[in-house]
Design an enzyme around this catalytic site. Sequence first.
Site, mmCIF file in Angstrom:
data_model
loop_
_atom_site.group_PDB
_atom_site.id
_atom_site.type_symbol
_atom_site.label_atom_id
_atom_site.label_comp_id
_atom_site.label_asym_id
_atom_site.label_seq_id
_atom_site.Cartn_x
_atom_site.Cartn_y
_atom_site.Cartn_z
ATOM 1 N N HIS A 1 18.724 38.198 56.928
ATOM 2 C CA HIS A 1 18.997 36.857 57.440
ATOM 3 C C HIS A 1 17.984 35.813 56.956
ATOM 4 C CE1 HIS A 1 21.879 38.930 59.780
ATOM 5 N NE2 HIS A 1 22.084 37.964 60.655
ATOM 6 N N HIS B 1 47.560 27.252 29.721
ATOM 7 C CA HIS B 1 48.359 28.215 30.483
ATOM 8 C C HIS B 1 49.804 27.737 30.630
ATOM 9 C CE1 HIS B 1 44.134 28.757 31.559
ATOM 10 N NE2 HIS B 1 44.430 30.015 31.865
ATOM 11 N N HIS C 1 50.638 33.966 30.200
ATOM 12 C CA HIS C 1 49.806 33.405 31.272
ATOM 13 C C HIS C 1 48.824 32.356 30.736
ATOM 14 C CE1 HIS C 1 46.694 33.041 34.351
ATOM 15 N NE2 HIS C 1 45.851 33.233 33.351
ATOM 16 N N GLU D 1 32.737 31.298 56.735
ATOM 17 C CA GLU D 1 31.909 30.267 56.103
ATOM 18 C C GLU D 1 32.590 29.662 54.882
ATOM 19 O OE1 GLU D 1 30.890 33.386 56.693
ATOM 20 O OE2 GLU D 1 29.365 33.213 58.277
HETATM 21 C C1 LIG Z 1 37.816 32.677 41.457
HETATM 22 C C2 LIG Z 1 38.505 32.885 40.155
HETATM 23 N N1 LIG Z 1 38.444 34.090 39.577
HETATM 24 C C3 LIG Z 1 39.026 34.294 38.375
HETATM 25 C C4 LIG Z 1 39.685 33.293 37.732
HETATM 26 C C5 LIG Z 1 40.291 33.502 36.362
HETATM 27 N N2 LIG Z 1 41.767 33.537 36.481
HETATM 28 C C6 LIG Z 1 42.507 32.467 36.208
HETATM 29 S S1 LIG Z 1 44.129 32.719 36.569
HETATM 30 C C7 LIG Z 1 43.832 34.287 37.099
HETATM 31 C C8 LIG Z 1 44.911 35.147 37.685
HETATM 32 C C9 LIG Z 1 46.226 34.880 37.125
HETATM 33 O O1 LIG Z 1 47.234 35.360 37.953
HETATM 34 P P1 LIG Z 1 48.038 34.396 38.893
HETATM 35 O O2 LIG Z 1 47.125 33.748 39.825
HETATM 36 O O3 LIG Z 1 49.150 35.175 39.451
HETATM 37 O O4 LIG Z 1 48.596 33.270 37.914
HETATM 38 P P2 LIG Z 1 49.792 33.391 36.881
HETATM 39 O O5 LIG Z 1 49.486 34.534 35.980
HETATM 40 O O6 LIG Z 1 51.013 33.617 37.684
HETATM 41 O O7 LIG Z 1 49.758 32.093 36.156
HETATM 42 C C10 LIG Z 1 42.485 34.597 36.970
HETATM 43 C C11 LIG Z 1 41.911 35.917 37.308
HETATM 44 C C12 LIG Z 1 39.723 32.033 38.370
HETATM 45 N N3 LIG Z 1 40.323 30.986 37.828
HETATM 46 N N4 LIG Z 1 39.158 31.870 39.593
#
Ligand SMILES: Cc1ncc(C[n+]2csc(CCOP(=O)(O)OP(=O)(O)O)c2C)c(N)n1
Length: 678
Positions: free
Chosen positions: A485, A42, A273, A423
Amino acid sequence: MAAQPAGRGTDPQAKLRAAHDRMANAIRALAMDAVEQAKSGHPGLPMGAADFATVLFTRFLKFDPADPDWPDRDRFVLSAGHGSMLIYALLHLLGYEAMTIDEIKRFRRLGSITPGHPEHGHAPGIETTTGPLGQGLGNAVGMAIAERHLAAEFGAEIVDHYTFVLASDGDLMEGISQEAIALAGHLKLAKLIVLYDDNAISIDGPLWLADSVDQLRRFEACGWAAARIDGHDPDAIAAAIAWAKGNDRPSLIACRTIIGFGAPTKAGTEKCHGSALGADEIRGARERLGWTAPPFEVPDDIRDAWRAAGQRSRPAHLAWMTRLANLPVERRAEFKRRIAGDLPREAVAAAVCGVKEKLAAAPKEMATRVASELVLDALTVALPEMIGGSADLTGSNNTKPKRLAVLSAAEPAGRFIHYGVREHGMAAAMNGMALHGGIIPYSGTFLTFSDYCRPAIRLAALMGQRVVFVMTHDSIGLGEDGPTHQPVEHLAALRAIPNLLVFRPCDAVETAECWELALMARSTPSVLALTRQNVPPLRTAHVAENRCAAGAYELLPASDGEAKVSLFASGSEVSIAVEARALLAARGVAARVVSVPCFDLFETAPAEARVAVIGGAPLRLGIEAGVRQGWDAIIGSDGLFVGMRTFGASAPAKDLFRHFEITPEHVAKAALTKLDGG
Ligand SMILES: Cc1ncc(C[n+]2csc(CCOP(=O)(O)OP(=O)(O)O)c2C)c(N)n1
């Protein structure tokens, strides 16, 4: 998008800016190169966040690469773990010895210290494992709580540091972020500062596709101070961090950035990304950024500037060591012991043994959650590092010994946290406290809500952190609250997590033993599954030995001759096995009872011990008010199992055990039928 000029001006301001740009571009170049070489990763986040990360690490963050574990360092949590190349580049540039250029070149390769997402324990300087979005933010709240608490206890001359978090749009969209920021705001964790990489891009594209939250107002509503700045302007960044450090509340700095800053066609879009930029795009980015060094090379002057930044806190570190050395001997030893996570083993063993003796002297029926409170009464005296809590079920979980004061904004020295109905946030904060060091966190909720904690429990196991989850109301035995529960699949689901100890004690004595084992497990989290309902005392003869350490052991041998049946059970069902044994004896069938308080420990017991405990009886029968999954390892696929196949129901517990046929009579009948060839 306008890339930064190479900055060859002559006035001092322009020179400073040029120096900053070149340092930030070193991060960008390393991120581009490493992702390109790995053919995955990334680049967008490190390139976009490079400016504010540079300002933070070169002007504010307190740390010493020569001693990455310095207890009073500022913590930096990269909550957006996918941007791992940002932290790897920083650690390399700042002079963390282990983070060599070869490790950067081996980004995402087997055995490297530069895995896809940062993993605690792989490289010094990685404060926590991140990747599942939102978790890092939750951990940081726990770290800030730990700092506040230990400062109250040991004084600001020994504990006085900030916790910084880099959070992305994804972090802030996750539900856990709400729990984390609400808790932090409530506790007024003023030394928690979130730098939000406010680039308005996520994987699917622009943020507006899925989100329209006003983050500043959201944080403010939770009791935070919040500001938005240009995340590419070093002066604005520095001013904002200085402002945040002076706030009496936690602070959010929304840093407006351009994802993939410098990339000619992909910057500002989701295209940078999560994949390598490609040779053409990298060439263009180098041109725009004025970066002429070959891949993986950092010009000497830039490397020197970074190394100098890495030395910045050396005097502060030395001064801290002097202050520590000046503490009275006992205080110093206690601080070091706590930070090292060493238990006063004898005191713990004595506390547990004392409780066991008392229980054996006057055996009585009690719920294992009540027994747990008795044990906690003793343990929290022996272990001042234990900080308890509950997610709004304090009276039900029995996790608050009366002596423990509440930890609050006004009373940070307290040792019990009312986490509220949070939680997930609670479990993530516990991980942060354990990672911070100096604290053994434990908490409470209902076992069925382990699902709400699971992502953080999994990370505790992955990181090898000693956190203890007291989870009460562990079966249909909770009764009238009904199937929502009543845990059914939860024990199996938790047992499936590697490096997690799931304990289900059968009585008060076993509860004490399981607590001891949970605390002794330095690198393993534990779940204690405890009953709401009373259970009879089964371990009535006192032995000093911790019998639960074996994971499973023979509680009662066959009363007469060779056992025809081995009855294996955990928790409240062990007493059912004991009664079934008597019923079988009355029918002339010899049966033995094996208590199985912890599958995980039993699995790792020596083979001979396992064989002896499993025994040679022709029939093996398992009893647990949960699903069968996992039990075949003990009873075999041809063994009998008495437990749950469906969800539970709402009724008094006794009626439910009868309805679901988890009774001594049913167990005895099933065993006899099977022995008769049925
Ligand atoms: C709980 C979770 N869900 C999904 C992902 C997969 N994932 C990695 S980055 C991302 C979103 C990217 O957007 P952002 O957080 O704004 O990062 P940027 O594009 O700015 O690097 C997702 C959905 C993850 N790492 N963790």
